[in-house]
Each structure stands twice: as C-alpha cells, then as structure tokens.
Design a protein around this motif. Structure first.
Motif, PDB file in Angstrom:
ATOM      1  N   ALA A  76      21.080 -88.800  30.633  1.00 52.10           N
ATOM      2  CA  ALA A  76      19.389 -89.414  30.350  1.00 52.10           C
ATOM      3  C   ALA A  76      18.448 -88.350  29.659  1.00 52.10           C
ATOM      4  O   ALA A  76      18.774 -86.839  29.841  1.00 52.10           O
ATOM      5  N   HIS A  77      17.698 -88.381  29.031  1.00 53.52           N
ATOM      6  CA  HIS A  77      16.714 -87.053  27.880  1.00 53.52           C
ATOM      7  C   HIS A  77      15.503 -86.712  29.292  1.00 53.52           C
ATOM      8  O   HIS A  77      14.673 -87.708  29.735  1.00 53.52           O
ATOM      9  N   ASP A  78      14.994 -85.315  29.046  1.00 55.47           N
ATOM     10  CA  ASP A  78      14.665 -84.689  29.976  1.00 55.47           C
ATOM     11  C   ASP A  78      13.177 -85.295  29.502  1.00 55.47           C
ATOM     12  O   ASP A  78      13.257 -84.222  27.965  1.00 55.47           O
ATOM     13  N   PHE A  79      12.065 -85.854  30.034  1.00 51.12           N
ATOM     14  CA  PHE A  79      10.613 -86.144  29.146  1.00 51.12           C
ATOM     15  C   PHE A  79      10.101 -84.812  29.182  1.00 51.12           C
ATOM     16  O   PHE A  79       9.330 -84.029  28.728  1.00 51.12           O
ATOM     17  N   ARG A  80      10.482 -83.542  29.747  1.00 51.90           N
ATOM     18  CA  ARG A  80       9.862 -81.835  29.541  1.00 51.90           C
ATOM     19  C   ARG A  80       9.637 -81.235  28.977  1.00 51.90           C
ATOM     20  O   ARG A  80       9.065 -80.478  28.600  1.00 51.90           O
ATOM     21  N   LEU A  81      11.021 -81.640  27.798  1.00 50.37           N
ATOM     22  CA  LEU A  81      11.541 -80.942  26.773  1.00 50.37           C
ATOM     23  C   LEU A  81       9.862 -80.648  25.245  1.00 50.37           C
ATOM     24  O   LEU A  81       9.457 -82.487  25.007  1.00 50.37           O
ATOM     25  N   PRO A  82      10.025 -79.877  24.705  1.00 48.64           N
ATOM     26  CA  PRO A  82       8.775 -80.075  24.171  1.00 48.64           C
ATOM     27  C   PRO A  82       9.046 -80.875  22.661  1.00 48.64           C
ATOM     28  O   PRO A  82       9.139 -81.799  21.659  1.00 48.64           O
ATOM     29  N   ASP A  83      11.120 -81.052  22.512  1.00 47.21           N
ATOM     30  CA  ASP A  83      11.278 -81.884  21.330  1.00 47.21           C
ATOM     31  C   ASP A  83      10.637 -83.894  21.560  1.00 47.21           C
ATOM     32  O   ASP A  83      10.347 -84.406  21.335  1.00 47.21           O
ATOM     33  N   THR A  84      10.556 -84.169  22.692  1.00 43.50           N
ATOM     34  CA  THR A  84       9.305 -85.648  23.140  1.00 43.50           C
ATOM     35  C   THR A  84       8.065 -85.020  22.720  1.00 43.50           C
ATOM     36  O   THR A  84       7.501 -86.587  22.267  1.00 43.50           O
ATOM     37  N   ASP A  85       7.534 -85.008  22.500  1.00 41.42           N
ATOM     38  CA  ASP A  85       5.780 -83.743  21.976  1.00 41.42           C
ATOM     39  C   ASP A  85       6.574 -84.086  20.531  1.00 41.42           C
ATOM     40  O   ASP A  85       5.540 -84.670  19.605  1.00 41.42           O
ATOM     41  N   LYS A  86       7.467 -83.794  19.942  1.00 41.76           N
ATOM     42  CA  LYS A  86       7.354 -83.840  18.614  1.00 41.76           C
ATOM     43  C   LYS A  86       8.640 -85.534  17.788  1.00 41.76           C
ATOM     44  O   LYS A  86       7.764 -86.080  17.005  1.00 41.76           O
ATOM     45  N   GLU A  87       8.724 -86.062  19.291  1.00 38.81           N
ATOM     46  CA  GLU A  87       8.301 -88.187  18.988  1.00 38.81           C
ATOM     47  C   GLU A  87       7.303 -88.737  18.361  1.00 38.81           C
ATOM     48  O   GLU A  87       5.985 -87.999  19.444  1.00 38.81           O
ATOM     49  N   THR A  88       7.096 -89.330  17.233  1.00 43.68           N
ATOM     50  CA  THR A  88       5.742 -90.179  17.964  1.00 43.68           C
ATOM     51  C   THR A  88       5.573 -91.743  18.503  1.00 43.68           C
ATOM     52  O   THR A  88       7.334 -91.734  19.602  1.00 43.68           O
ATOM     53  N   ASP A  89       4.789 -91.763  18.606  1.00 43.01           N
ATOM     54  CA  ASP A  89       4.672 -93.099  19.697  1.00 43.01           C
ATOM     55  C   ASP A  89       5.342 -94.455  19.812  1.00 43.01           C
ATOM     56  O   ASP A  89       6.047 -94.913  20.504  1.00 43.01           O
ATOM     57  N   ALA A  90       5.401 -94.230  17.945  1.00 47.17           N
ATOM     58  CA  ALA A  90       6.379 -95.431  17.297  1.00 47.17           C
ATOM     59  C   ALA A  90       7.753 -95.537  17.595  1.00 47.17           C
ATOM     60  O   ALA A  90       9.024 -96.428  18.217  1.00 47.17           O
ATOM     61  N   ALA A  91       8.038 -94.196  17.678  1.00 43.82           N
ATOM     62  CA  ALA A  91       9.799 -93.829  17.934  1.00 43.82           C
ATOM     63  C   ALA A  91       9.753 -93.725  19.786  1.00 43.82           C
ATOM     64  O   ALA A  91      10.903 -94.612  20.250  1.00 43.82           O
ATOM     65  N   LEU A  92       8.825 -93.588  20.299  1.00 36.06           N
ATOM     66  CA  LEU A  92       9.361 -93.799  21.698  1.00 36.06           C
ATOM     67  C   LEU A  92       9.349 -95.416  22.190  1.00 36.06           C
ATOM     68  O   LEU A  92      10.296 -95.362  22.881  1.00 36.06           O
ATOM     69  N   VAL A  93       7.996 -95.783  21.636  1.00 38.38           N
ATOM     70  CA  VAL A  93       7.906 -98.149  21.286  1.00 38.38           C
ATOM     71  C   VAL A  93       9.300 -97.701  21.641  1.00 38.38           C
ATOM     72  O   VAL A  93       9.898 -98.972  21.939  1.00 38.38           O
ATOM     73  N   GLN A  94      10.508 -97.788  20.117  1.00 36.26           N
ATOM     74  CA  GLN A  94      11.112 -98.171  19.696  1.00 36.26           C
ATOM     75  C   GLN A  94      12.432 -97.888  20.865  1.00 36.26           C
ATOM     76  O   GLN A  94      13.085 -98.764  20.917  1.00 36.26           O
ATOM     77  N   VAL A  95      12.445 -96.702  21.521  1.00 33.40           N
ATOM     78  CA  VAL A  95      13.589 -96.374  22.358  1.00 33.40           C
ATOM     79  C   VAL A  95      13.457 -97.593  23.606  1.00 33.40           C
ATOM     80  O   VAL A  95      14.788 -97.882  23.782  1.00 33.40           O
ATOM     81  N   ILE A  96      12.132 -97.693  24.440  1.00 35.02           N
ATOM     82  CA  ILE A  96      11.845 -98.493  25.022  1.00 35.02           C
ATOM     83  C   ILE A  96      12.418 -99.741  25.174  1.00 35.02           C
ATOM     84  O   ILE A  96      12.603-100.523  25.197  1.00 35.02           O
ATOM     85  N   THR A  97      11.663-100.047  23.759  1.00 34.14           N
ATOM     86  CA  THR A  97      11.997-101.007  23.550  1.00 34.14           C
ATOM     87  C   THR A  97      13.056-101.986  22.835  1.00 34.14           C
ATOM     88  O   THR A  97      13.488-102.921  23.758  1.00 34.14           O
ATOM     89  N   LYS A  98      14.246-100.976  22.418  1.00 34.92           N
ATOM     90  CA  LYS A  98      15.475-101.247  21.638  1.00 34.92           C
ATOM     91  C   LYS A  98      16.608-100.469  22.384  1.00 34.92           C
ATOM     92  O   LYS A  98      17.838-101.438  22.369  1.00 34.92           O
ATOM     93  N   GLY A  99      16.319 -99.866  23.117  1.00 32.58           N
ATOM     94  CA  GLY A  99      17.049 -98.847  24.070  1.00 32.58           C
ATOM     95  C   GLY A  99      18.178 -97.926  23.012  1.00 32.58           C
ATOM     96  O   GLY A  99      17.712 -97.830  22.093  1.00 32.58           O
ATOM     97  N   ARG A 100      18.724 -96.847  23.153  1.00 32.16           N
ATOM     98  CA  ARG A 100      19.471 -96.169  23.008  1.00 32.16           C
ATOM     99  C   ARG A 100      20.925 -95.354  23.265  1.00 32.16           C
ATOM    100  O   ARG A 100      20.652 -95.504  24.841  1.00 32.16           O
ATOM    101  N   LYS A 101      21.698 -95.559  22.982  1.00 32.16           N
ATOM    102  CA  LYS A 101      23.203 -95.226  23.577  1.00 32.16           C
ATOM    103  C   LYS A 101      23.389 -95.843  25.110  1.00 32.16           C
ATOM    104  O   LYS A 101      23.503 -97.120  25.297  1.00 32.16           O
ATOM    105  N   LYS A 102      23.227 -95.815  26.163  1.00 32.68           N
ATOM    106  CA  LYS A 102      23.031 -96.225  27.272  1.00 32.68           C
ATOM    107  C   LYS A 102      22.393 -96.437  27.758  1.00 32.68           C
ATOM    108  O   LYS A 102      21.900 -96.863  29.152  1.00 32.68           O
ATOM    109  N   MET A 103      21.044 -96.443  26.899  1.00 37.57           N
ATOM    110  CA  MET A 103      20.152 -96.814  27.811  1.00 37.57           C
ATOM    111  C   MET A 103      19.486 -98.564  27.605  1.00 37.57           C
ATOM    112  O   MET A 103      20.560 -98.267  26.607  1.00 37.57           O
ATOM    113  N   PRO A 104      19.354 -98.730  28.604  1.00 38.87           N
ATOM    114  CA  PRO A 104      18.588-100.624  28.177  1.00 38.87           C
ATOM    115  C   PRO A 104      17.774-101.179  27.333  1.00 38.87           C
ATOM    116  O   PRO A 104      17.463 -99.830  27.411  1.00 38.87           O
ATOM    117  N   LYS A 105      18.276-101.468  27.135  1.00 40.57           N
ATOM    118  CA  LYS A 105      15.949-102.334  26.173  1.00 40.57           C
ATOM    119  C   LYS A 105      15.442-103.126  26.813  1.00 40.57           C
ATOM    120  O   LYS A 105      15.823-103.774  28.355  1.00 40.57           O
TER     121      LYS A 105
END
Length: 129
Positions: A76-105
């Motif tokens: 699982a991703h550490d949300f405290r890392l700076p790369d979280t800030d570099k992701e767009t809102d749309a990209a994060l919405v996409q990951v939550i919506t559709k899932g990624r690797k072992k993360m469920p949609k």
C-alpha cells in the motif's frame, strides 16, 4: 427643545438604538454565514474521514503511512510521501474508482462526491508530516 442641550443637537436615543440593532443583526447574519460554510466543510471532512477509516485505514493506516500488516503485505502507498502531492486529483480519483494492483476498486461502493472528498482528505496527510 428636548433634543438640544447647550445649543448642541443631541441625537434621539431611539434612532441610536435602531442603528445599533441593525448593526447587531448584520453581524449575526455574517456570523451565521461563516458558521454555515465552515460547518459544511467540517461535515464533509468528517464524512471523508469516516470513509477513510472504514475503507482505507486497514491498509494505508490511520496516519496514511501504510504501516499496517495489510499495508506491508499489499505494498500500500504511504500518502505522506511527496509523490502523493505530485499526482493530479483526476489520477487519484481514477485509482480509487478503478483500483490498482492489489487495491480494490470502489466505483460501486462510493459515490463520485465521496471519492473526491476522499482525495482531499488523503492530500492532508502530506501536509501533516
């Protein structure tokens, strides 16, 4: 003559009271508007926090560190890392919506609005560390 003292005009006390009441009412309206705005923001954050705790904290931890047994096992991703800030809102919405690797949609479990509020909540982790 009652309104004049020593040649100076004295304002009628009723006018002063009406002005003061008007000022108090105006201040009350402004205060109510501020409370309504901040109350809805707090409520939205509270709902996002509840969703995070129910759906995300098991892997990503309450503090966003992903320092849980499930988080370590799934990568699982550490949300405290700076790369979280570099992701767009749309990209994060996409990951939550559709899932990624072992993360469920979550597209069938959460509403679009809830996912967007969750993204805002997740962004708060990098600002805390």
């Amino acid at each position: 003559m009652a309104g004049i003292v020593l040649g100076l005009e004295r304002p009628d006390w009723r006018i002063l009271v009406k002005k003061r009441i008007g000022n108090i009412l105006a201040e009350a309206v402004v205060c109510a508007a501020v409370v309504a705005v901040f109350g809805s923001m707090t409520r939205a954050q509270s709902e996002a926090e509840q969703i995070y705790k129910a759906k995300c904290a098991g892997c990503h931890a309450a503090d966003g560190s992903a320092n849980t047994k499930a988080g370590r096992n799934t990568g699982a991703h550490d949300f405290r890392l700076p790369d979280t800030d570099k992701e767009t809102d749309a990209a994060l919405v996409q990951v939550i919506t559709k899932g990624r690797k072992k993360m469920p949609k979550f597209e069938e479990k959460l509403k679009s609005k809830e996912i967007k509020e969750l993204v805002a909540y997740i962004r708060g982790f990098s600002k805390k560390s």
